[in-house]
Scaffold this motif. Sequence first.
Motif, PDB file in Angstrom:
ATOM      1  N   GLY A   6     -19.106  -0.929  10.052  1.00 16.89           N
ATOM      2  CA  GLY A   6     -20.107  -0.666   9.101  1.00 16.89           C
ATOM      3  C   GLY A   6     -21.494  -1.419   9.572  1.00 16.89           C
ATOM      4  N   LEU A   7     -21.381  -2.447  10.133  1.00 13.92           N
ATOM      5  CA  LEU A   7     -22.699  -3.200  10.650  1.00 13.92           C
ATOM      6  C   LEU A   7     -23.388  -2.447  11.496  1.00 13.92           C
ATOM      7  N   SER A   8     -22.953  -1.611  12.131  1.00 16.77           N
ATOM      8  CA  SER A   8     -23.702  -0.738  13.139  1.00 16.77           C
ATOM      9  C   SER A   8     -23.867   0.762  12.789  1.00 16.77           C
ATOM     10  N   PHE A   9     -22.980   1.189  11.991  1.00 14.92           N
ATOM     11  CA  PHE A   9     -23.218   2.625  11.585  1.00 14.92           C
ATOM     12  C   PHE A   9     -24.469   2.900  11.119  1.00 14.92           C
ATOM     13  N   PRO A  10     -24.759   4.154  11.354  1.00 15.72           N
ATOM     14  CA  PRO A  10     -26.296   4.539  11.133  1.00 15.72           C
ATOM     15  C   PRO A  10     -26.455   5.009   9.697  1.00 15.72           C
ATOM     16  N   ILE A  11     -26.148   4.337   8.838  1.00 12.73           N
ATOM     17  CA  ILE A  11     -26.043   4.692   7.399  1.00 12.73           C
ATOM     18  C   ILE A  11     -27.672   4.908   6.810  1.00 12.73           C
ATOM     19  N   ASP A  12     -28.426   4.304   7.459  1.00  9.67           N
ATOM     20  CA  ASP A  12     -29.946   4.677   7.108  1.00  9.67           C
ATOM     21  C   ASP A  12     -30.254   5.968   7.488  1.00  9.67           C
ATOM     22  N   LYS A  21     -24.369   8.723   1.213  1.00 13.54           N
ATOM     23  CA  LYS A  21     -23.872   7.368   1.779  1.00 13.54           C
ATOM     24  C   LYS A  21     -22.633   6.885   1.296  1.00 13.54           C
ATOM     25  N   ALA A  22     -22.320   7.180  -0.048  1.00 11.78           N
ATOM     26  CA  ALA A  22     -20.934   6.763  -0.354  1.00 11.78           C
ATOM     27  C   ALA A  22     -19.953   7.473   0.449  1.00 11.78           C
ATOM     28  N   TYR A  23     -20.307   8.764   0.634  1.00 15.12           N
ATOM     29  CA  TYR A  23     -18.962   9.447   1.459  1.00 15.12           C
ATOM     30  C   TYR A  23     -19.197   9.050   2.786  1.00 15.12           C
ATOM     31  N   GLY A  24     -20.142   8.644   3.451  1.00 17.20           N
ATOM     32  CA  GLY A  24     -20.366   8.144   4.696  1.00 17.20           C
ATOM     33  C   GLY A  24     -19.718   6.914   4.826  1.00 17.20           C
ATOM     34  N   LEU A  66     -15.795   6.893   7.127  1.00 14.52           N
ATOM     35  CA  LEU A  66     -16.210   6.239   8.246  1.00 14.52           C
ATOM     36  C   LEU A  66     -14.738   5.838   9.059  1.00 14.52           C
ATOM     37  N   THR A  67     -14.164   6.625   9.895  1.00 13.82           N
ATOM     38  CA  THR A  67     -13.124   6.316  10.702  1.00 13.82           C
ATOM     39  C   THR A  67     -13.419   6.034  12.003  1.00 13.82           C
ATOM     40  N   ASP A  68     -12.497   5.341  12.669  1.00 18.76           N
ATOM     41  CA  ASP A  68     -12.529   5.029  14.139  1.00 18.76           C
ATOM     42  C   ASP A  68     -13.013   6.061  15.074  1.00 18.76           C
ATOM     43  N   GLU A  69     -12.776   7.099  14.636  1.00 19.08           N
ATOM     44  CA  GLU A  69     -13.171   8.464  15.420  1.00 19.08           C
ATOM     45  C   GLU A  69     -14.666   8.745  15.313  1.00 19.08           C
ATOM     46  N   THR A  70     -14.997   8.932  13.936  1.00 17.94           N
ATOM     47  CA  THR A  70     -16.297   9.152  13.688  1.00 17.94           C
ATOM     48  C   THR A  70     -17.289   8.095  13.992  1.00 17.94           C
ATOM     49  N   TYR A  71     -16.896   6.778  13.865  1.00 22.07           N
ATOM     50  CA  TYR A  71     -17.597   5.820  14.385  1.00 22.07           C
ATOM     51  C   TYR A  71     -17.948   5.878  15.790  1.00 22.07           C
ATOM     52  N   GLY A  72     -16.755   6.223  16.685  1.00 24.44           N
ATOM     53  CA  GLY A  72     -16.855   6.241  18.231  1.00 24.44           C
ATOM     54  C   GLY A  72     -17.801   7.407  18.416  1.00 24.44           C
ATOM     55  N   ILE A  73     -17.747   8.399  17.672  1.00 25.90           N
ATOM     56  CA  ILE A  73     -18.715   9.610  17.917  1.00 25.90           C
ATOM     57  C   ILE A  73     -20.354   9.227  17.759  1.00 25.90           C
ATOM     58  N   THR A  74     -20.369   8.578  16.860  1.00 27.82           N
ATOM     59  CA  THR A  74     -22.033   8.309  16.258  1.00 27.82           C
ATOM     60  C   THR A  74     -22.463   6.996  17.181  1.00 27.82           C
ATOM     61  N   SER A  75     -21.487   6.450  17.855  1.00 30.89           N
ATOM     62  CA  SER A  75     -21.988   5.167  18.399  1.00 30.89           C
ATOM     63  C   SER A  75     -22.310   5.177  19.911  1.00 30.89           C
ATOM     64  N   ALA A  76     -21.922   6.474  20.727  1.00 34.30           N
ATOM     65  CA  ALA A  76     -21.903   6.814  21.875  1.00 34.30           C
ATOM     66  C   ALA A  76     -22.211   8.055  22.250  1.00 34.30           C
ATOM     67  N   GLY A  77     -22.687   8.207  23.379  1.00 31.88           N
ATOM     68  CA  GLY A  77     -22.937   9.728  23.854  1.00 31.88           C
ATOM     69  C   GLY A  77     -23.916  10.388  22.933  1.00 31.88           C
ATOM     70  N   PRO A  78     -23.864  11.752  22.914  1.00 29.84           N
ATOM     71  CA  PRO A  78     -24.848  12.629  22.399  1.00 29.84           C
ATOM     72  C   PRO A  78     -24.485  12.471  20.596  1.00 29.84           C
ATOM     73  N   THR A  99     -25.186   9.625  19.092  1.00 32.53           N
ATOM     74  CA  THR A  99     -25.952   8.766  18.910  1.00 32.53           C
ATOM     75  C   THR A  99     -27.427   9.333  18.492  1.00 32.53           C
ATOM     76  N   HIS A 100     -27.541  10.528  18.724  1.00 35.77           N
ATOM     77  CA  HIS A 100     -28.745  11.184  18.136  1.00 35.77           C
ATOM     78  C   HIS A 100     -28.560  12.050  17.027  1.00 35.77           C
ATOM     79  N   LEU A 101     -27.554  12.056  16.429  1.00 32.81           N
ATOM     80  CA  LEU A 101     -27.138  13.006  15.163  1.00 32.81           C
ATOM     81  C   LEU A 101     -28.207  12.679  14.090  1.00 32.81           C
ATOM     82  N   THR A 102     -28.529  13.543  13.470  1.00 31.19           N
ATOM     83  CA  THR A 102     -29.270  13.560  12.170  1.00 31.19           C
ATOM     84  C   THR A 102     -28.505  12.840  10.896  1.00 31.19           C
ATOM     85  N   GLY A 103     -28.881  12.659   9.923  1.00 33.54           N
ATOM     86  CA  GLY A 103     -27.995  12.164   8.776  1.00 33.54           C
ATOM     87  C   GLY A 103     -27.329  13.365   8.372  1.00 33.54           C
ATOM     88  N   ARG A 104     -27.726  14.596   8.333  1.00 31.56           N
ATOM     89  CA  ARG A 104     -27.076  15.880   7.791  1.00 31.56           C
ATOM     90  C   ARG A 104     -26.003  15.969   8.914  1.00 31.56           C
TER      91      ARG A 104
END
Length: 151
Positions: free
Chosen positions: A99-105, A113-116, A120-132, A134-139
């Motif tokens: 949660g400290l580095s998840f792009p909740i902003d 935000k509540a659903y985010g 937040l699972t190991d897998e979704t965190y891994g996807i949003t923190s590395a590779g393509p 990292t550029h995902l929009t909030g939607r």
Amino acid sequence: MRASLPSTERTDPRRSEGGFGEAVRLTVPVAMAYIPLGVAFGVLLTASGINWYWAPLSTLLIYAGSTEFLAVGFMVAGLPLYQVAFTTPVVNFRHVFYGLSFPIDRLRGRARKAYGVFALTDETYGITSAGPGTHLTGRQITVLQVVSHVW
């Protein structure tokens, strides 16, 4: 004068559809893990003598794989609810660090935000923190989490 978007952003079809396709594509490896685990969980649950409907119900409400498997043992052993409530945060404590580095902003609105946070699972965190991812929009992050939850 209005600044124009770079040509790749204007012509990228994923941008025009809100990046839905890209977010779904990134969840394919998640499905490869979640589907067999879900089947194994359902088999364990029913083989333990617990009614089948607890499998989809726990997936919707708990949505934490290790805790779902532990819950089967807790139910079979007849453990009191307070032991389950204590064990769950201990097992999932790593999510505090995610949660400290998840792009909740990037997520707009309280519901997203509540659903985010919930999804937040190991897998979704891994996807949003590395590779393509990292550029995902909030939607796109929300789509990624919802589709992963469905898997």
